[in-house]
Design an enzyme around this catalytic site. Structure first.
Site, mmCIF file in Angstrom:
data_model
loop_
_atom_site.group_PDB
_atom_site.id
_atom_site.type_symbol
_atom_site.label_atom_id
_atom_site.label_comp_id
_atom_site.label_asym_id
_atom_site.label_seq_id
_atom_site.Cartn_x
_atom_site.Cartn_y
_atom_site.Cartn_z
ATOM 1 N N ARG A 28 -13.035 -18.344 4.713
ATOM 2 C CA ARG A 28 -11.825 -18.545 5.474
ATOM 3 C C ARG A 28 -11.977 -18.904 6.900
ATOM 4 O O ARG A 28 -11.375 -19.644 7.774
ATOM 5 C CB ARG A 28 -10.845 -17.367 5.274
ATOM 6 C CG ARG A 28 -10.122 -17.323 4.089
ATOM 7 C CD ARG A 28 -8.944 -16.280 3.854
ATOM 8 N NE ARG A 28 -8.095 -16.437 2.722
ATOM 9 C CZ ARG A 28 -7.245 -15.703 2.407
ATOM 10 N NH1 ARG A 28 -6.914 -14.800 2.911
ATOM 11 N NH2 ARG A 28 -6.541 -15.900 1.182
ATOM 12 N N HIS A 65 -4.686 -11.543 9.337
ATOM 13 C CA HIS A 65 -5.048 -10.431 8.817
ATOM 14 C C HIS A 65 -5.927 -9.719 9.948
ATOM 15 O O HIS A 65 -6.745 -10.395 10.323
ATOM 16 C CB HIS A 65 -5.889 -10.502 7.459
ATOM 17 C CG HIS A 65 -6.126 -9.281 6.931
ATOM 18 N ND1 HIS A 65 -5.261 -8.768 5.840
ATOM 19 C CD2 HIS A 65 -7.073 -8.266 6.779
ATOM 20 C CE1 HIS A 65 -5.499 -7.549 5.274
ATOM 21 N NE2 HIS A 65 -6.822 -7.203 6.105
ATOM 22 N N ASP A 77 2.067 -0.487 15.004
ATOM 23 C CA ASP A 77 2.469 0.809 15.564
ATOM 24 C C ASP A 77 1.849 2.032 14.770
ATOM 25 O O ASP A 77 1.673 3.239 15.543
ATOM 26 C CB ASP A 77 4.060 0.722 15.333
ATOM 27 C CG ASP A 77 4.508 -0.140 14.192
ATOM 28 O OD1 ASP A 77 3.638 -0.310 13.399
ATOM 29 O OD2 ASP A 77 5.725 0.011 14.052
ATOM 30 N N GLU A 91 10.471 3.303 6.086
ATOM 31 C CA GLU A 91 10.308 1.958 6.282
ATOM 32 C C GLU A 91 11.112 1.467 7.358
ATOM 33 O O GLU A 91 12.587 1.646 7.291
ATOM 34 C CB GLU A 91 10.854 1.095 5.068
ATOM 35 C CG GLU A 91 10.817 -0.374 5.209
ATOM 36 C CD GLU A 91 9.456 -1.005 5.950
ATOM 37 O OE1 GLU A 91 9.512 -1.796 6.638
ATOM 38 O OE2 GLU A 91 8.222 -0.648 5.208
ATOM 39 N N GLU A 126 -3.740 -2.537 5.424
ATOM 40 C CA GLU A 126 -4.371 -3.376 6.439
ATOM 41 C C GLU A 126 -4.378 -2.512 7.658
ATOM 42 O O GLU A 126 -5.038 -2.834 8.651
ATOM 43 C CB GLU A 126 -3.549 -4.223 6.659
ATOM 44 C CG GLU A 126 -4.077 -5.345 7.672
ATOM 45 C CD GLU A 126 -3.187 -6.626 7.800
ATOM 46 O OE1 GLU A 126 -3.491 -7.256 8.791
ATOM 47 O OE2 GLU A 126 -2.262 -6.814 7.268
ATOM 48 N N ALA A 153 0.932 -1.223 0.093
ATOM 49 C CA ALA A 153 -0.019 -0.055 0.078
ATOM 50 C C ALA A 153 0.977 1.241 0.139
ATOM 51 O O ALA A 153 0.447 2.231 -0.549
ATOM 52 C CB ALA A 153 -0.717 -0.031 1.290
ATOM 53 N N GLY A 175 0.208 -14.248 -0.822
ATOM 54 C CA GLY A 175 -0.246 -15.328 -1.740
ATOM 55 C C GLY A 175 -0.128 -14.758 -3.259
ATOM 56 O O GLY A 175 -0.392 -15.470 -4.152
ATOM 57 N N THR A 224 3.593 -7.862 2.076
ATOM 58 C CA THR A 224 3.252 -8.020 0.929
ATOM 59 C C THR A 224 4.097 -8.923 -0.006
ATOM 60 O O THR A 224 3.898 -9.780 -0.818
ATOM 61 C CB THR A 224 3.058 -6.630 -0.072
ATOM 62 O OG1 THR A 224 2.413 -5.759 0.772
ATOM 63 C CG2 THR A 224 2.542 -7.027 -1.277
#
Length: 677
Positions: free
Chosen positions: A505, A616, A443, A205, A645, A186, A218, A214
Site C-alpha cells: 500500500r 491507518h 483521544d 461510544e 487501532e 474491536a 473494506g 469499522t
C-alpha cells in the site's frame, strides 16, 4: 434492542449544527467542514388543506421535500394540522446503514438520524434540534427538508426554530465488571468476549451509534483457509512472491527461525505434489512482518496471524457471513482474503449488534465521550469518567478493568502532522482521510498517555489509494477495487500504468502522489467477476448507474470512448491495455506484478477515480501479547487492556490490506478474555 442500547441524548435540543464531509458521514479532510447539504429536488403534495391559514400559521396537509444526504437524495414527508407538526417521516434514503440509517431491521434505539431527528422535531415542535454525533450530514439533510415542507405549508420558518432549554446536567454513576471505551469493531468484539467469560459489560461510544470506522472499512479479512485455497492453482508468478519472502536477509534470530519454518513448509508442500496455493500461519506471519519492514513486534504479529483462523471461526459462530471465494485484497499481498457478504463493514457490526441485543450482560451507552481513566491508590484502572451531548457527566466503575478500543488518530490532522517524522511522506496536513471525522481522533491514546502508558511507533502512518476524489471517503467504488486486484489495472490521467497493482500500500500510494494531480483510475472491464454493469453493485451497495450519475465512476463501451471521457490519448490508453493483456498471457509484467487472471478485452469499461488518503495509524499504546497496556518501564498498567487501532507494534511500517479487521477480531476477543481473568 431498545432496552439494550441506551442513548443518553436521544432527543437533542441545541440549535447549532455543522456538518462534516467525508466517507461514511463525518470524515476529516484538510478542507473546512461542509455546512448545509445541497438541495436537489423539492416536491409538495397536499392531500388535504384548509381554506386559509389558521392561527398557528400552517396550512394543514401532507408535504414532501428531497435534499442531498451523505449518499444521495433523501426524501422527507411532513404532516401538519393548522397549528402543529403532526409527523415527520423519512420515506426514502440511501444513507449508510448504522450511521445515517438503521443497521438492523426494526432498529429503534433513537440514535440513528432517520429515526431520531424526525422524532425530536415532532416532540419539540422545532427544527432546532441537534445533529446525531457522527451523522451530521444526514441530520442536516433531514432538518433542511422539514424546513422546506414548513415553507410549503405557509409557515414563518423562524417560528419553528425555537430552542428548548436543556435540563441541567446530572451526575450519573454506573457499575459493571468491564467498561469498554469505544464501540467500533474491536470494542464490540471485546464486549462480547468479556460477556462470554461471565462479565457484565458497559460499552461507552461517543457517536450516536456504534460501529466506528469499522462500518466504512473494506470488510476484508485475511487468514489461511485450506478449503478455499485448495481451489486456486499456484502460478509461477505467485511462486516468485513466496521465494522472495523466504529469501530476505533475516534481521535477528527470531526472524531467521520464522523464515526457516516457512521454507520447510513450502518444501513439504512441493514434496507432497501439491500444485494449489500454499499458505500457513507462519507464511502469513512472515508476510505481515516483512511487509511492515521488520519493525513490528514479532511476538504481536504472531498473535495476530496464529489466531486469525480461530477469529474467523469465532465471528462466523456469531452469525457473520462471508463469500465462499478467496481473493487478494488491496495491499494484502497474498490470496487469503475473505470478503463479507454485506456492504462495507456493516456485516461485522450488525453481527455484533445482534448478539449484544440478545445479551443481558452487555449495555451500550451512545453519544457519550470518555474523558478520563480513573485509578485507585495503587494505580490500578478502576473506571472511566465521561460526558454526554446533554452535559450529563458519568462515573463508570469497573470491578475488573477497562478495555480501550477508541481507535487511532488518522482523522486528527494535528496529530498526524506531529508524528509524521519517518521521511516516507511529505506534508500530510492537506491530505484527506478515509476515516470518519467523529472517529480516529486519538483521544483514547491521549487518555492512556495521561496515566503513564507508553506509546509505540507513533510515527508509522499509512495512506490508502482507495479514497474518492471528492472527499477522500472509502466509499462508492466497484467491489473489485478492494478485492479484485487480479482483474484491473491502475492508470494515470495520461492513460498509462505506473505501478504494480498487487504491491504494498505504501509503495502504491507514493506512486499515486507522484502522478498528475495526485490521482489515478482503477480500470476494469466486463471480463471477470461480472459482465453486466447494469446489475453490478459497488462495494457499498449502489448501482453503477447511480455512481456514474454522481460522478464516482466513468463507464464507456470502448477504450476510445473511455479515453475521450478521461481526456487522455486513445492510442496511449489502448497501448497500455494491450501491453497488460500480453503480460497476462506471458506472466511477465513490466512493473513486476505477479497476480493475473483477467485480460481487459470486452466493454463496457469502468474507470474509478481515486486518490491516496491518510487511512491507518500503526502506532499507539504499547501492549503485550495479552493486550495489557504497558508503562514506559515495560510493566503493565493493572486493570487496563487495549485492542484495535489504538495499539502500536502489530503492523510495523506498513499494514497489509485486510489485517485491520483481523486485528479488531483477534485482539478484541483477546482483550475480553484478558480483562476477565
Amino acid at each position: 434492542m431498545k432496552k439494550k442500547l441506551s442513548c443518553m441524548a436521544s432527543v437533542m435540543l441545541a440549535a447549532s449544527l455543522t456538518a462534516c464531509s467525508g466517507g461514511g458521514q463525518d470524515a476529516a479532510t484538510a478542507a473546512p467542514e461542509t455546512t448545509a447539504p445541497q438541495e436537489t429536488t423539492t416536491e409538495a403534495a397536499a392531500e388535504e388543506t384548509t381554506a386559509a391559514e389558521a392561527e398557528g400559521g400552517l396550512t394543514a396537509g401532507t408535504y414532501t421535500a428531497s435534499k442531498n444526504g451523505m449518499n444521495g437524495q433523501l426524501t422527507v414527508e411532513v404532516v401538519t394540522d393548522d397549528s402543529s407538526i403532526v409527523s415527520v417521516t423519512v420515506t426514502e434514503n440511501q444513507e449508510t446503514p448504522g450511521i445515517g440509517s438503521p443497521l438492523v431491521d426494526g432498529e429503534k434505539e433513537g440514535t440513528i438520524p432517520t429515526l431520531s431527528i424526525p422524532a425530536a422535531i415532532v416532540e419539540n415542535q422545532s427544527i432546532a434540534v441537534d445533529a446525531v454525533t457522527g451523522a451530521t450530514i444526514t441530520s442536516a439533510a433531514i432538518k433542511s427538508a422539514v424546513e422546506d415542507c414548513l415553507t410549503q405549508a405557509g409557515a414563518n420558518v423562524d417560528d419553528w426554530k425555537t430552542e428548548v432549554a436543556k435540563e441541567p446536567g446530572k451526575e450519573i454513576e454506573m457499575e459493571a465488571d468491564v467498561i469498554v471505551v469505544g464501540g467500533g469493531g474491536a470494542g464490540l468484539a471485546a464486549a462480547i468476549s468479556a460477556s462470554e467469560n461471565g462479565a457484565k459489560v458497559i460499552v461507552v461510544e461517543k457517536n450516536g451509534a456504534v460501529g466506528g470506522d469499522t462500518l466504512v472499512c473494506g470488510a476484508i479479512y485475511n487468514n489461511p483457509d485450506e478449503a478455499l485455497q485448495s481451489k486456486v492453482e499456484m502460478s509461477d508468478a505467485v511462486k516468485k512472491t513466496l521465494e522472495a519472502g523466504i529469501g530476505v536477509e533475516p534481521v535477528d534470530e527470531a526472524h531467521k527461525e520464522l523464515i526457516d519454518t516457512v521454507s520447510k513448509e513450502w518444501k513439504q508442500h512441493q514434496a507432497d505434489g501439491k500444485t494449489t496455493l500454499f499458505d500457513s500461519d507462519a507464511w502469513f506471519t512472515l508476510q505481515t512482518y516483512n511487509g511492515g519492514d521488520n519493525v513490528a513486534d514479532l511476538d504481536l504479529v504472531k498473535v495476530l496471524c496464529d489466531n486469525a483462523a480461530a477469529g474467523y471461526e469465532w465471528i462466523q459462530g456469531l452469525g457473520m457471513e462471508f463469500n465462499d471465494t478467496i481473493g487478494q485484497g488491496a495491499g494484502s499481498l497474498w490470496q487469503r482474503t475473505h470478503t463479507s457478504t454485506k456492504p462495507m463493514g456493516t456485516g461485522f457490526i450488525s453481527t455484533y449488534v445482534e448478539n449484544i441485543a440478545a445479551d443481558e450482560n452487555v449495555e451500550m451507552i451512545t453519544s457519550t465521550t470518555a474523558t478520563k481513566l480513573v485509578q485507585d491508590d495503587t494505580g490500578r484502572v478502576v473506571g472511566v469518567e465521561a460526558e454526554d451531548v446533554n452535559g450529563n457527566t458519568y462515573k463508570f466503575q469497573a470491578s475488573k478493568g477497562v478495555v480501550l478500543a477508541a481507535g487511532g488518530f488518522a482523522a486528527n490532522s494535528k496529530m498526524v502532522s506531529e508524528y509524521n517524522t519517518t521521511g516516507k511522506w511529505n506534508d500530510l496536513s492537506k491530505v484527506p482521510t478515509t476515516n470518519r471525522f467523529s472517529c480516529s481522533q486519538g483521544d483514547g491514546i491521549i487518555m492512556a498517555q495521561e496515566i503513564g502508558a507508553a506509546l509505540y511507533q507513533m510515527e508509522e502512518i499509512q495512506l490508502l489509494y482507495l479514497g474518492n476524489v471528492k472527499d477522500g471517503g472509502l466509499t462508492k467504488y466497484p467491489a473489485r477495487c478492494v478485492n479484485g486486484t487480479d482483474q484491473e489495472i491502475f492508470i494515470n490521467k495520461n492513460g498509462e500504468r505506473f505501478v504494480k497493482e498487487d504491491g504494498r500500500r505504501d509503495e502504491i500510494c507514493l506512486q499515486v502522489l507522484a502522478q498528475p494531480d495526485a490521482m489515478f483510475y482503477f480500470l476494469e472491464s466486463a471480463d471477470g467477476d461480472y459482465t453486466d454493469v447494469n446489475t453490478a453493485l459497488t462495494a457499498d451497495g449502489f448501482t453503477f448507474k447511480e455512481m456514474e450519475e454522481q460522478g464516482y465512476i466513468i463507464i464507456a463501451d470502448t477504450l476510445d470512448e473511455m479515453a475521450e471521457k478521461l481526456g487522455c490519448d486513445g492510442e496511449t490508453l489502448k497501448a497500455t491495455v494491450d501491453t497488460f493483456n500480453a503480460s497476462v498471457d506471458s506472466g511477465e509484467d513490466e512493473f513486476g506484478r505477479t497476480l493475473f487472471s483477467t485480460k481487459l478485452e470486452n466493454g463496457p469499461f469502468v474507470a474509478t477515480p481515486r486518490q491516496a488518503c491518510v487511512h491507518h495509524t500503526m502506532g499507539g499504546v504499547k501492549i503485550d501479547t495479552e493486550g495489557r497496556v504497558l508503562k514506559e518501564d515495560g510493566t503493565p498498567i493493572e486493570g487496563l487492556v487495549a485492542a484495535g487501532e489504538i495499539t502500536g507494534g502489530i503492523h510495523g511500517a506498513n499494514r497489509l490490506g485486510g489485517n485491520a479487521v483481523v486485528d479488531t477480531v483477534v485482539f478484541g476477543k483477546l482483550a475480553g478474555e484478558t480483562i476477565t481473568k
